[in-house]
Write an enzyme that holds these catalytic residues in place. Structure first.
Site, PDB file in Angstrom:
ATOM      1  N   ILE A   1      -9.949  49.447  -4.145  1.00  0.00           N
ATOM      2  CA  ILE A   1      -9.818  49.014  -2.749  1.00  0.00           C
ATOM      3  C   ILE A   1     -11.153  49.102  -2.015  1.00  0.00           C
ATOM      4  CG2 ILE A   1      -9.035  51.322  -2.008  1.00  0.00           C
ATOM      5  CD1 ILE A   1      -7.163  49.834   0.039  1.00  0.00           C
ATOM      6  N   CYS A   2     -11.336  48.185  -1.055  1.00  0.00           N
ATOM      7  CA  CYS A   2     -12.450  48.253  -0.103  1.00  0.00           C
ATOM      8  C   CYS A   2     -13.799  48.032  -0.793  1.00  0.00           C
ATOM      9  CB  CYS A   2     -12.361  49.593   0.628  1.00  0.00           C
ATOM     10  SG  CYS A   2     -13.098  49.601   2.268  1.00  0.00           S
ATOM     11  N   HIS A   3     -14.690  49.033  -0.811  1.00  0.00           N
ATOM     12  CA  HIS A   3     -15.997  48.885  -1.464  1.00  0.00           C
ATOM     13  C   HIS A   3     -15.962  49.250  -2.953  1.00  0.00           C
ATOM     14  CE1 HIS A   3     -17.112  49.105   2.815  1.00  0.00           C
ATOM     15  NE2 HIS A   3     -18.194  48.442   2.494  1.00  0.00           N
TER      16      HIS A   3
END
Lengths: 190, 190
Positions: A112-114
């Protein structure tokens, strides 16, 4: 509480600092609530420092050092975000090797995300349909991924989401994929 | 105090938060000591929050908003690092456009640490010899750069360094390149 992940062990791989806390704790709870056993894997023994966006939040105790972790001991891998977390993790050869081996066995991976920066470093995104925090879309496309802007994307055992707001959808899908077991399509991408 | 940059204006482009403070203040002082005029350019008016690695440090007052900044008003552009800074900046279209136009005119650009992510987003690294914080070397190579591990690399008006330890070499070279003026080779890379 379901039993979808009964008897399954799930590795949460994070750097010594920089993990977005809610992207660790919320999937962790989802694994527990599905009857699975989450385990915190990091670079060094001791604790890791989580963050709430750019501010220090809580610390968490490491269960296993990634250099000693064996892919065959786990049924799934979760990679939380936080901008500094994968930026550190991708520079640690043992962490990159673990991620690459995980994908090579076809076992489910949720990022998730970065966190997808670590997948870029492991060279496992080529031809994969996926999302991420929007800032790294160009890095993912340049690495060969088919990037799309959706709350959760599932592609043959690879689950990806963009940001904390997407956590409910991300958690539901990662439990589902880990319950299904290894995916042959995932193994072919490594 | 030299006069190498007498009458020259140098834009320092940073995000509202996340800039590594010493990578802002040390090049800023180098420009002033060479007789030049540094100017803080950011996304919004007001102040920006700098960081000392992962902890909040000082705030700095913005001189010019990037959406209103004109490339022809500056003789050089400095991009400080800090992992969160370019991660934010690369998602701001006005910031990416400003960097791309700067390179297109051949004007010197100096980027340190994580700042080259913004250069990737502006698509100006293809064929350029450069360095960065080691974590982004794969992203730079995937974007077409010729990445190398040196304290400072100068390629036709593009000055890059890896980390705060490299600041003395980085500052010396950025003053030299900005004093030389526009480079035709730099303009061809945009």
């Amino acid at each position: 509480m379901s039993e979808a992940l009964h008897g399954r062990r799930v590795a949460f791989l994070v750097a010594p600092e920089g993990t977005e806390q809610i992207e660790l704790t919320q999937p962790w709870r989802a694994v527990q609530e599905a009857g699975g056993t989450p385990e915190l894997v990091s670079v060094n023994p001791g604790t890791v420092q989580a963050f709430d966006h750019l501010d220090r939040a809580d610390t968490f105790t490491v269960d296993t050092v990634v250099g000693a972790a064996r892919v065959e001991d786990y049924d799934g891998l979760v990679l939380p975000g936080g901008v500094a977390n994968p930026d550190i993790l991708r520079t640690v050869p043992d962490a990159v090797r673990f991620v690459r081996e995980f994908v090579a066995t076809g076992r489910p991976v949720a990022a998730i995300c970065h966190a997808p920066w670590t997948l870029i470093e492991a060279d496992v995104v080529r031809g994969r349909r996926m999302t991420s925090f929007p800032s790294l879309q160009t890095d993912l496309r340049n690495a060969g991924a088919d990037w799309t802007d959706e709350q959760v994307v599932v592609d043959q055992g690879l689950v990806t989401s963009r940001k904390p707001d997407d956590l409910p959808a991300f958690c539901a899908k990662l439990v589902e994929e880990i319950a299904e077991g290894a995916h042959a399509g995932q193994a072919r991408s490594a």
